[in-house]
Design a protein around this motif. Sequence first.
Motif, PDB file in Angstrom:
ATOM      1  N   PHE A 138       0.831  -1.204   0.000  1.00  0.00           N
ATOM      2  CA  PHE A 138       0.000   0.000   0.000  1.00  0.00           C
ATOM      3  C   PHE A 138       0.868   1.257   0.000  1.00  0.00           C
ATOM      4  O   PHE A 138       0.606   2.218  -0.744  1.00  0.00           O
ATOM      5  N   LEU A 139       1.933   1.265   0.801  1.00  0.00           N
ATOM      6  CA  LEU A 139       2.850   2.408   0.825  1.00  0.00           C
ATOM      7  C   LEU A 139       3.547   2.576  -0.531  1.00  0.00           C
ATOM      8  O   LEU A 139       3.754   3.698  -0.999  1.00  0.00           O
ATOM      9  N   ALA A 140       3.915   1.468  -1.157  1.00  0.00           N
ATOM     10  CA  ALA A 140       4.568   1.526  -2.472  1.00  0.00           C
ATOM     11  C   ALA A 140       3.659   2.195  -3.496  1.00  0.00           C
ATOM     12  O   ALA A 140       4.115   3.005  -4.312  1.00  0.00           O
ATOM     13  N   VAL A 141       2.365   1.862  -3.463  1.00  0.00           N
ATOM     14  CA  VAL A 141       1.404   2.472  -4.389  1.00  0.00           C
ATOM     15  C   VAL A 141       1.296   3.975  -4.120  1.00  0.00           C
ATOM     16  O   VAL A 141       1.266   4.773  -5.062  1.00  0.00           O
ATOM     17  N   MET A 142       1.259   4.361  -2.847  1.00  0.00           N
ATOM     18  CA  MET A 142       1.159   5.788  -2.509  1.00  0.00           C
ATOM     19  C   MET A 142       2.377   6.559  -2.998  1.00  0.00           C
ATOM     20  O   MET A 142       2.256   7.652  -3.549  1.00  0.00           O
ATOM     21  N   TRP A 143       3.559   5.998  -2.784  1.00  0.00           N
ATOM     22  CA  TRP A 143       4.782   6.695  -3.229  1.00  0.00           C
ATOM     23  C   TRP A 143       4.833   6.785  -4.758  1.00  0.00           C
ATOM     24  O   TRP A 143       5.277   7.788  -5.301  1.00  0.00           O
TER      25      TRP A 143
ATOM     26  N   ALA B  13       8.800  11.271   5.503  1.00  0.00           N
ATOM     27  CA  ALA B  13       8.441   9.852   5.454  1.00  0.00           C
ATOM     28  C   ALA B  13       9.380   9.044   4.571  1.00  0.00           C
ATOM     29  O   ALA B  13       9.371   7.812   4.636  1.00  0.00           O
ATOM     30  N   ASN B  14      10.190   9.698   3.751  1.00  0.00           N
ATOM     31  CA  ASN B  14      11.181   8.969   2.955  1.00  0.00           C
ATOM     32  C   ASN B  14      12.241   8.308   3.831  1.00  0.00           C
ATOM     33  O   ASN B  14      13.009   7.465   3.356  1.00  0.00           O
TER      34      ASN B  14
END
Length: 359
Positions: free
Chosen positions: A70-75, A182-183
Amino acid sequence: MVANIIASVPAILFQYHKNGAVSSMIFGIVAGTILVTVYTRFFNGFPGMTLPDLLKKTTSKWFYKPFLFFLAVMWFLAGLITLVTFTFLLVRYVTPEMPITQISLTLILSVIFGCLMRTDRVLYTVELVLLLTFPLILFIFYKAYSSDSLNRDFIMEAALYVNQMPHVNSFGACFFLFLGVANLFIFNRFFTQKQKFKLKHISIIGIIATLTLFTTYFIPIGFNGFESIDKLVYPWISTSDSLRMEFFMIERVLFVFLFFYLGIAFLSILIHWHVSMEFLRFVFNLDNIKFKGFKVGKFIPVSIFIAISLFLVRRLNEYQLFQISSTLYNGLVIIFPLMIILFFFIKRRMKDAEPAKQN
């Protein structure tokens, strides 16, 4: 924070210039600075460890793998918004006769090469490009503040709306500028020793954020007026085109502004997509996918990123991009503060694991 001056953030703020944009900036600065402080201090407590490493140690596979995906999609979406925005800008102002697919593919290929680099080399690239571009961008800001065309009355009129209640969309746009912290989810692997992060560092971040946001909002109003500022799709383009360099090879600041901001946009997309790829590598164990001895797994996300980007560049228009950006920013306002709860959980589990390990 700097890259979004020319992207969707100012356009969103100007949509609510009479409905809480100024108060949203104030609340956004306070909330964003607190978030930066919490995130930085959390990762400073675990030198050299990324969020995937911490989640693997403290949570189950059924939780951290879908969460990291999910985080990968957001980034990826965050980088994609910047990519599409600058593609539209180049088509409109620099290369109107060039096919949009060719322009976007050129940007994508340059960014993808950087995304495949090691994390420390990405950081070196960020340093290098910032050293080359940031001083000239500051000079452009100086030209804007010192210009005779800047009408202070328009700025004062805009500031009078500080008593309006913040709007969720404008607050989300302001809050997004702080989410670069957040990076550290991935880049913390490079910081293997605890860093000094005291009140003076927090103050510097707050001051820079305040100057960035207020410059983003008030300078275009000072040049273009207050009443119709929400009609401009790219307010900073119109603003930079109002500036002139009398004793320079290129008189119109617009072309210099676009050129150097292209470098900043490259950094923004590079960082977002690099982090996204690192999440995907962890979730799907891409390093273990080999063909005749060569690791080909890391190239799988590359093809997916290129395909989705080219498809959306051709399908989206500027209004749809604006709506997608606004929706994403509003979602991030909820997601990233809630992640602080996860940080408390990780910190507690890590503390419990240390005595158990010693025993």
